[in-house]
Motif scaffolding. Structure first.
Motif, mmCIF file in Angstrom:
data_model
loop_
_atom_site.group_PDB
_atom_site.id
_atom_site.type_symbol
_atom_site.label_atom_id
_atom_site.label_comp_id
_atom_site.label_asym_id
_atom_site.label_seq_id
_atom_site.Cartn_x
_atom_site.Cartn_y
_atom_site.Cartn_z
ATOM 1 N N GLY A 22 32.161 8.449 -30.682
ATOM 2 C CA GLY A 22 31.393 8.643 -29.502
ATOM 3 C C GLY A 22 30.104 7.822 -29.406
ATOM 4 O O GLY A 22 30.054 7.040 -30.096
ATOM 5 N N LEU A 23 29.320 8.037 -28.482
ATOM 6 C CA LEU A 23 27.945 7.484 -28.503
ATOM 7 C C LEU A 23 26.843 8.245 -28.599
ATOM 8 O O LEU A 23 26.839 9.458 -28.301
ATOM 9 N N PRO A 24 25.767 7.826 -29.268
ATOM 10 C CA PRO A 24 24.756 8.836 -29.501
ATOM 11 C C PRO A 24 23.991 9.413 -28.259
ATOM 12 O O PRO A 24 23.909 8.489 -27.319
ATOM 13 N N ASP A 25 23.736 10.445 -28.268
ATOM 14 C CA ASP A 25 22.931 11.308 -27.276
ATOM 15 C C ASP A 25 21.354 11.512 -27.690
ATOM 16 O O ASP A 25 21.097 10.877 -28.645
ATOM 17 N N GLY A 26 20.567 12.057 -26.976
ATOM 18 C CA GLY A 26 19.323 12.315 -27.226
ATOM 19 C C GLY A 26 19.006 12.950 -28.712
ATOM 20 O O GLY A 26 18.064 13.028 -29.215
ATOM 21 N N SER A 27 19.953 13.776 -28.906
ATOM 22 C CA SER A 27 19.809 14.616 -30.361
ATOM 23 C C SER A 27 19.802 13.758 -31.280
ATOM 24 O O SER A 27 19.478 14.394 -32.511
ATOM 25 N N ALA A 28 20.223 12.696 -31.374
ATOM 26 C CA ALA A 28 20.479 11.871 -32.703
ATOM 27 C C ALA A 28 19.175 10.910 -32.690
ATOM 28 O O ALA A 28 19.112 10.160 -33.660
ATOM 29 N N GLU A 29 18.249 10.964 -31.836
ATOM 30 C CA GLU A 29 17.049 10.342 -31.770
ATOM 31 C C GLU A 29 16.125 10.891 -32.926
ATOM 32 O O GLU A 29 16.139 12.038 -33.267
ATOM 33 N N PRO A 30 15.077 9.874 -33.336
ATOM 34 C CA PRO A 30 14.092 10.731 -34.416
ATOM 35 C C PRO A 30 13.373 11.837 -33.704
ATOM 36 O O PRO A 30 13.349 11.997 -32.424
ATOM 37 N N VAL A 31 13.041 13.057 -34.497
ATOM 38 C CA VAL A 31 12.582 14.198 -34.204
ATOM 39 C C VAL A 31 11.450 13.983 -33.342
ATOM 40 O O VAL A 31 10.993 14.809 -32.602
ATOM 41 N N ASP A 32 10.723 12.813 -33.753
ATOM 42 C CA ASP A 32 9.176 12.816 -32.858
ATOM 43 C C ASP A 32 9.490 11.848 -31.780
ATOM 44 O O ASP A 32 8.300 11.645 -31.110
ATOM 45 N N SER A 33 10.445 11.546 -31.263
ATOM 46 C CA SER A 33 10.795 10.610 -30.163
ATOM 47 C C SER A 33 10.637 11.552 -28.917
ATOM 48 O O SER A 33 11.104 12.743 -29.018
ATOM 49 N N THR A 34 10.238 11.022 -27.699
ATOM 50 C CA THR A 34 10.367 11.673 -26.474
ATOM 51 C C THR A 34 11.763 12.061 -26.196
ATOM 52 O O THR A 34 12.173 13.172 -25.430
ATOM 53 N N GLN A 35 12.613 11.396 -26.472
ATOM 54 C CA GLN A 35 14.114 11.279 -26.137
ATOM 55 C C GLN A 35 14.624 12.757 -26.692
ATOM 56 O O GLN A 35 15.343 13.626 -26.028
ATOM 57 N N TYR A 36 14.329 12.958 -27.949
ATOM 58 C CA TYR A 36 14.699 13.976 -28.744
ATOM 59 C C TYR A 36 14.093 15.336 -28.130
ATOM 60 O O TYR A 36 14.743 16.327 -28.139
#
Length: 844
Positions: free
Chosen positions: A495-509
């Protein structure tokens, strides 16, 4: 080739400043091109021609208002309480400013939408009450008409009786005027009654039509009841920013300007987090973690080489090469659509092979200096021998990377081409800039105690063999260990990464998690479903068909909401937003996409459905890659086997090399699956939300690891062949070759592991599993496959390892990758030693 490289190396050493200046000019030119023409990078991935892309293209043609891209801004109060009226007003002002950004068509105010939905619910409830009241009035009217009709019927009967009496009495003529007048009155009353009946029938039809329309609206509202823009507790809201272009075509500058408006206009007590669609631009391709990897590589070089000058030389060479390659690549990003992984992959490979290739030449030069060769002669010989091996090693990597173009996937082909260019430049740097720097460094590449030592004799290799039992044990242990590590790969999902794969301190996460907690995970990855409607439907029929299709969609087990978006002008295409129960990378959502594509509407057999969205794109990309894999593997392995047959003049050695590669790549995929999909050791590797493996990672891993595995095969086994052709028995040659190459290959593998390992903790979610896969794959291949399994197999097959049919031996060119012919022409420089006599390897 060896003679040419020898001359190139001597020239570079004697004209060092010319070569150094040329590379510095190339570096400055690349930097200038980047400043002048460079653009930005994106993490958005699109493959033209897939079902998902076809749906998007159809929407652009037939329903352009639904084809534009969109991104979501997640708003939530800092204290977890409901948004105040003041905060909602201030946010409305921010939305208005965002709407003024060039390329933005609208910003959907979540508070207005939620209020409108509440009004619609109230209107439907009120409408139902009005319809019930209307039905009651009509029913009363029908009762009145029935009573009036009964009275008329009674009066008509009485009149008919009077006419009969008058006729019986013979007085009909006298009574006719009066009777006719009464009949006229009755007929007039009946006409009025008929008119009232017609009015009531019309009112009834109108009421029922209104009721049907109301119920259609109610059905649409019910289907979308769980699709909220403001959370139930009122503490979170989602504002949708709509763009003119599709998401993949929205300029990076537009997204950056949208983000800047929210950043520059904060609202007290409100946090605004942007989803991945609005943060898909990358401004830098390396971070702190990558630098740490390079520092580790430098430490390894210092320990191995014992001098800062020698340790710094491969790093300087690699940095110059990767600077030219990376800046040149980034210069193209302004005109070529380029995802973030493209230059980063080139950076990783360029650094790793750049350091390693320079190290191979440096290591050979240092050995020759200790043996007493004159400086420039040693540099020339090192470039002609080890440099020759570097060229052929680089060639295998180039084949593996350039072959990515035959997959037919544009972004993957571009990644391979850019990475291949970086590797090619690393090879050029190794055979030009490295000799130039060696010429400038002189004897300082050696520790002080070794400088000036001349004529040191080579130690005679110990004449011993590994035991057959030991070889069998090593082979079995290595294969079993790698097979066990590879087991998780059997469960690998792509698959492709979604927002849950971003660093925990990122705005996407943060945005992803707020949506998941407040609105449901499925709202992080809505699906866009389009339906082809039958021809010739009027507006009411098309609306009815739309609702009917929506009901069928809503009936699916993993659908929580269906929102009709609208219809094309000719009513041939209807679009829906479908909210799945789970996130875009979940197995259930992938299965839902397949269900939707296969769904048939019972009462609408001519309706066909298409699906777009993140999960749909994942499926299409994975399928496209799977379809291209056999051809890709055939080309890469086929061409590389031909090169290895030419280099080693053997059929069995290339097959052994390829078999070892299969073990390495499956072990690497097993490690990636265990960590990034299963979540093992997630705390160490920053995997807080395990998910599917990056869809194109297996293809990249196979291509790159194959090239790098053949590098180590070349550097180790060429030493075995060199010993064998110089008269050492086959099994002793295995140990002698491994002994001669293991130090430099060990250092090279650790360096490559360190460089790749630095990217395991990258600031970009997409690059982390690639870094791990390459780092772990290199570690496994170098230390388990090339240094344990391959020597064990080579020992077991003995002399047969070098078998080659006579007819093939006659037609193969002699590439002399070890540079033996070059050494015979330039025997030991000033030491005057005699070269060892070569054995003739007689083919069968």
């Amino acid at each position: 080739m060896a003679e040419l490289l020898y001359r190139l190396g001597r020239f570079s050493a004697r004209r060092a400043w010319i070569v150094v200046t040329a590379w510095l000019v190339a570096l400055v030119a690349s930097g200038g091109a980047f400043v002048a023409f460079g653009g930005t990078l994106s993490t958005a991935i699109d493959i033209p021609g897939t079902p998902t892309a076809q749906v998007t293209e159809r929407l652009q043609e037939q329903f352009p208002e639904a084809s534009g891209g969109s991104g979501t801004v997640v708003l939530h109060t800092e204290d977890g309480k409901e948004f105040t009226a003041e905060q909602q007003t201030a946010l409305a002002d921010v939305f208005e400013k965002v709407g003024e950004v060039d390329g933005v068509t609208a910003v959907v105010n979540p508070f207005e939408v939620q209020a409108q939905l509440a009004d619609q619910e109230a209107q439907i409830a009120e409408g139902r009450e009005q319809i019930e009241a209307g039905r009651a009035q009509i029913e009363a009217g029908w009762r009145q008409l029935d009573a009036a009709q009964a009275e008329l019927d009674t009066a008509q009967e009485q009149l008919d009786a009077a006419v009969a009496q008058a006729e019986a009495a013979g007085m009909i003529e006298q009574a006719r005027p009066q009777l006719d007048a009464q009949q006229a009155q009755l007929d007039a009353a009946r006409g009025q009654l008929d008119a009232q009946t017609t009015e009531l029938e019309a009112a009834t039809a109108e009421l029922e039509t209104g009721s049907d329309e109301l119920e259609l609206g109610a059905s649409q509202l019910r289907l979308a009841s769980d699709l909220r823009t403001v959370s139930q507790d009122g503490s979170a809201a989602t504002a949708v920013v709509q763009f003119e272009d599709s998401l993949y075509e929205v300029p990076a500058e537009t997204k950056e300007e949208v983000a800047a408006v929210f950043a520059d206009n904060p609202v007290d007590g409100v946090e605004a987090d942007l989803t991945a669609e609005l943060t898909q631009t990358i401004t830098n391709i390396a971070g702190v973690a990558e630098i740490v990897g390079i520092v580790v590589a430098a430490a390894v070089l210092i320990v191995m080489l014992g001098t800062l000058i020698a340790a710094g030389l491969p790093i300087i060479s690699a940095f110059v090469g990767i600077g030219v390659a990376a800046l040149g690549t980034m210069a193209l990003s302004g005109t070529v659509d380029m995802i973030s992984v493209t230059p980063i992959l080139g950076l990783m490979l360029g650094l790793a092979v750049g350091i390693d290739y320079s190290l191979f030449i440096l290591n050979r030069h240092r050995r020759q200096l200790r043996e007493g060769l004159e400086l420039h002669e040693s540099i020339g010989l090192a470039t002609g021998t080890s440099g020759n091996a570097v060229v052929f090693a680089g060639l295998t990597v180039l084949i593996a990377l350039l072959a990515l173009n035959i997959t037919g996937i544009d972004f993957l082909g571009l990644m391979g081409t850019v990475a291949a260019a970086c590797v090619a430049i690393a090879v050029l740097v190794a055979v030009t800039l490295t000799p130039a720097l060696l010429g400038l460094a002189g004897q300082r590449v050696l520790p002080r105690k070794h400088r000036g030592a001349r004529g040191a004799a080579r130690p005679a290799p110990a004449r011993r063999e590994m035991s057959t039992g030991g070889a069998i044990g090593t082979l079995l242990a290595g294969v079993v260990a790698l097979a066990v590590i590879a087991i998780p790969a059997l469960d690998m999902r792509l698959g492709l990464p979604d927002g849950s794969a971003e660093p925990v301190d990122s705005t996407q996460y943060r945005a992803y998690k707020v949506v998941e907690e407040q609105f449901g995970a499925g709202q992080n990855g809505p699906l866009l479903v389009v339906a082809d409607l039958p021809e010739g439907l009027d507006e009411a029929e098309a609306t009815g068909a739309q609702v009917e299709i929506g009901e069928e969609l809503f009936a699916l087990a993993d659908v929580v909401a269906v929102a009709p978006i609208g219809m094309s002008e000719d009513r041939s295409l209807a679009a829906f937003q479908v909210i799945p129960a789970e996130g875009p990378s979940s197995e259930s959502t992938e299965e839902l996409v397949r269900e939707l594509r296969d769904l048939t509407v019972p009462d609408q057999p001519d309706v066909t459905l298409g699906v777009a969205g993140a999960a749909s794109g994942n499926i299409d990309i994975s399928q496209k890659l799977a379809d291209a894999m056999p051809l890709y593997l055939g080309v890469v392995i086929g061409l590389s086997l031909i090169i290895l047959v030419v280099v080693f003049r053997s059929l069995l050695v290339p097959l052994i090399a390829t078999g070892g590669f299969v073990l390495s790549v499956f072990a690497a995929l097993g490690g990636v699956t265990a960590i990034y999909q299963w979540g093992w050791l997630g705390g160490i590797f920053g995997v807080h939300d395990p998910g599917p493996v990056l869809s194109f990672l297996p293809t990249l891993l196979i291509g790159i690891l194959f090239g790098l595995a053949m590098d180590y095969q070349l550097f180790l086994v060429s030493g075995m062949r060199e010993a064998y052709v110089h008269g050492t028995p086959a099994r002793e040659a295995v140990l002698e070759g491994r002994r001669a190459g293991r130090a430099v290959v060990t250092a090279a593998a650790i360096i490559m592991f360190s460089v790749f390992g630095g990217f395991v903790f990258s600031h970009m979610a997409m690059i982390r599993p690639i870094g791990f896969g390459l780092a772990f794959g290199v570690l496994v291949d170098a230390f388990v496959v090339r240094m344990l399994i391959v020597p064990a197999v080579m020992h077991l097959v003995g002399e047969k390892a070098w078998w080659l049919p006579r007819w093939l031996d006659r037609i193969l060119p002699n590439v002399d990758v070890e540079g033996s012919a070059l050494e015979r022409r330039h025997p030991n420089g000033e030491t005057g030693g005699e070269p060892a006599r070569e054995r003739e390897v007689a083919p069968a």
